[in-house]
Write a protein that holds these residues in place. Structure first.
Motif, PDB file in Angstrom:
ATOM      1  N   LYS A  49       0.976  -3.917   6.054  1.00  0.00           N
ATOM      2  CA  LYS A  49       0.437  -2.553   6.218  1.00  0.00           C
ATOM      3  C   LYS A  49       0.659  -1.824   7.577  1.00  0.00           C
ATOM      4  O   LYS A  49       1.328  -2.673   8.499  1.00  0.00           O
ATOM      5  CB  LYS A  49      -1.168  -2.583   6.003  1.00  0.00           C
ATOM      6  N   GLU A  50       0.411  -0.591   7.455  1.00  0.00           N
ATOM      7  CA  GLU A  50       0.442   0.166   8.797  1.00  0.00           C
ATOM      8  C   GLU A  50      -0.616  -0.484   9.755  1.00  0.00           C
ATOM      9  O   GLU A  50      -1.701  -0.630   9.104  1.00  0.00           O
ATOM     10  CB  GLU A  50       0.272   1.590   8.634  1.00  0.00           C
ATOM     11  N   PRO A 106       1.077  -1.123  -0.019  1.00  0.00           N
ATOM     12  CA  PRO A 106      -0.075   0.210   0.036  1.00  0.00           C
ATOM     13  C   PRO A 106       0.893   1.366  -0.102  1.00  0.00           C
ATOM     14  O   PRO A 106       0.386   2.244  -0.664  1.00  0.00           O
ATOM     15  CB  PRO A 106      -0.900  -0.268   1.204  1.00  0.00           C
ATOM     16  N   ASP A 107       2.144   1.196   0.512  1.00  0.00           N
ATOM     17  CA  ASP A 107       3.016   2.416   0.660  1.00  0.00           C
ATOM     18  C   ASP A 107       4.355   2.116   0.778  1.00  0.00           C
ATOM     19  O   ASP A 107       4.650   1.098   0.819  1.00  0.00           O
ATOM     20  CB  ASP A 107       2.386   3.486   1.907  1.00  0.00           C
ATOM     21  N   GLU A 131      -4.009  -9.590   5.963  1.00  0.00           N
ATOM     22  CA  GLU A 131      -3.456  -8.212   6.270  1.00  0.00           C
ATOM     23  C   GLU A 131      -2.558  -8.667   7.545  1.00  0.00           C
ATOM     24  O   GLU A 131      -2.939  -9.335   8.332  1.00  0.00           O
ATOM     25  CB  GLU A 131      -4.511  -7.261   6.499  1.00  0.00           C
ATOM     26  N   CYS A 151       0.885   0.235  -4.911  1.00  0.00           N
ATOM     27  CA  CYS A 151      -0.105   1.247  -5.215  1.00  0.00           C
ATOM     28  C   CYS A 151       0.605   2.406  -5.263  1.00  0.00           C
ATOM     29  O   CYS A 151       1.027   3.286  -4.384  1.00  0.00           O
ATOM     30  CB  CYS A 151      -0.882   1.275  -3.708  1.00  0.00           C
ATOM     31  N   ALA A 165       5.405   0.236   3.882  1.00  0.00           N
ATOM     32  CA  ALA A 165       5.038  -1.122   3.800  1.00  0.00           C
ATOM     33  C   ALA A 165       6.421  -2.159   3.061  1.00  0.00           C
ATOM     34  O   ALA A 165       6.810  -3.238   3.533  1.00  0.00           O
ATOM     35  CB  ALA A 165       3.844  -1.663   3.243  1.00  0.00           C
ATOM     36  N   ILE A 183      -1.218  -8.675   2.336  1.00  0.00           N
ATOM     37  CA  ILE A 183      -0.929  -7.052   2.552  1.00  0.00           C
ATOM     38  C   ILE A 183      -0.336  -6.791   3.519  1.00  0.00           C
ATOM     39  O   ILE A 183      -0.770  -6.715   4.657  1.00  0.00           O
ATOM     40  CB  ILE A 183      -2.279  -6.521   2.275  1.00  0.00           C
ATOM     41  N   LYS A 241      -9.442  -5.141   1.707  1.00  0.00           N
ATOM     42  CA  LYS A 241      -9.711  -6.256   2.135  1.00  0.00           C
ATOM     43  C   LYS A 241     -10.920  -6.954   1.988  1.00  0.00           C
ATOM     44  O   LYS A 241     -11.352  -7.970   1.524  1.00  0.00           O
ATOM     45  CB  LYS A 241      -9.232  -6.459   3.553  1.00  0.00           C
ATOM     46  N   PHE A 254      -3.828   1.205   9.219  1.00  0.00           N
ATOM     47  CA  PHE A 254      -4.395   1.362   7.889  1.00  0.00           C
ATOM     48  C   PHE A 254      -5.538   0.648   7.512  1.00  0.00           C
ATOM     49  O   PHE A 254      -5.678  -0.573   7.767  1.00  0.00           O
ATOM     50  CB  PHE A 254      -3.249   1.127   6.887  1.00  0.00           C
ATOM     51  N   SER A 255      -6.614   1.279   6.837  1.00  0.00           N
ATOM     52  CA  SER A 255      -7.733   0.425   6.437  1.00  0.00           C
ATOM     53  C   SER A 255      -8.458   1.234   5.271  1.00  0.00           C
ATOM     54  O   SER A 255      -8.719   2.061   5.210  1.00  0.00           O
ATOM     55  CB  SER A 255      -8.627   0.195   7.133  1.00  0.00           C
ATOM     56  N   SER A 256      -8.104   0.674   4.093  1.00  0.00           N
ATOM     57  CA  SER A 256      -8.482   1.223   2.797  1.00  0.00           C
ATOM     58  C   SER A 256     -10.010   0.691   2.285  1.00  0.00           C
ATOM     59  O   SER A 256     -10.571   1.275   1.300  1.00  0.00           O
ATOM     60  CB  SER A 256      -7.456   1.014   1.677  1.00  0.00           C
TER      61      SER A 256
END
Length: 250
Positions: free
Chosen positions: A144-145, A65-66, A165, A95, A69, A142, A153, A148-150
């Protein structure tokens, strides 16, 4: 011929490397607010290490995601003496261009580079690549932080995909007063221009303004980036940015 600009109010994330730039801006009478970068901390538990090792053989895709990550995932691989070539059998989604650029730096190829990290964009891109009928046979990992939740999932699970995740790092806002100050200045239109110098700055601002909608917070503020990859990161997050030009340099 030197172009004399009117004093403005700028904002930037503090960094010793920016001292000369800040001095030049302030020399003309401009005010520069310097906000503290957020601190990040890798999560490296025995459970996480085991999950990452399994991810290299048990999952079809890794979604980054970033840039953090990517960095913390690679740090754990290096510490565990896991060769990057073990990732060759896994498909990778980055991403945004900044994430893909960080992967290229260690010679890792992204099979998909999305135009943003928005869950709908990422999901639609994956659906077109994998195919709706194959989603149920596809697994995604995934890193992630923590917070973080986009919503990605949930979209993947709705399509019957298998998704794991894993929090791989945590981001901290140390000074709540500074956080409130930044929000107040942006909402009040008190900052003429916010200068971003790295993709990490874009992650910082997203976390600073939560739960506010990022583009709305900058409705009264010009957004500039000092390099192309930062400008791309800003645009990928719906922040229309221009290349920063310091008129005080003549």
């Amino acid at each position: 011929m030197k172009i004399i600009s009117q004093p403005k109010t700028y904002a930037i994330f503090a960094n010793p490397a920016h001292r000369k730039l800040v001095d030049e801006l302030e020399k003309n009478g401009s005010k520069v607010f310097q906000f503290a970068p957020l601190k990040t901390e890798k999560i490296e538990s025995a459970k996480n290490i085991e999950i990452i090792k399994n991810a290299l053989t048990e999952y079809d895709w890794i979604i980054f995601p970033d840039v953090y990550a990517v960095e913390y995932f690679l740090e754990i691989l290096e510490k565990q003496a896991i060769d990057l070539f073990e990732l060759d059998e896994i498909l990778v989604l980055a991403c945004g261009e900044a994430v893909a650029d960080r992967l290229r730096f260690v010679q890792l190829h992204a099979d998909i580079i999305t135009s943003s990290g928005d869950a709908n964009v990422v999901f639609s891109t994956l659906l077109n690549y994998v195919g709706e009928s194959e989603m149920a046979n596809t697994s995604f990992f995934i890193p992630k932080e923590v917070e973080f939740s986009s919503g990605l999932k949930e979209r993947l699970i709705e399509a019957n995909a298998q998704v794991t995740e894993m929090p791989i790092y945590q981001m901290f806002i140390n000074d709540k007063m500074e956080n409130a100050k930044l929000k107040t200045l942006l909402k009040g239109g008190a900052i003429d221009e916010f200068i971003f110098t790295s993709p990490e700055d874009v992650i910082f601002i997203k976390n600073y303004v939560l739960p506010e909608i990022l583009p709305e917070m900058f409705s009264e503020t010009k957004i500039s980036g000092t390099n192309e990859i930062t400008i791309r990161s800003l645009n990928e997050n719906e922040l229309k940015a221009v290349r920063f030009y310091n008129k005080e340099r003549g």
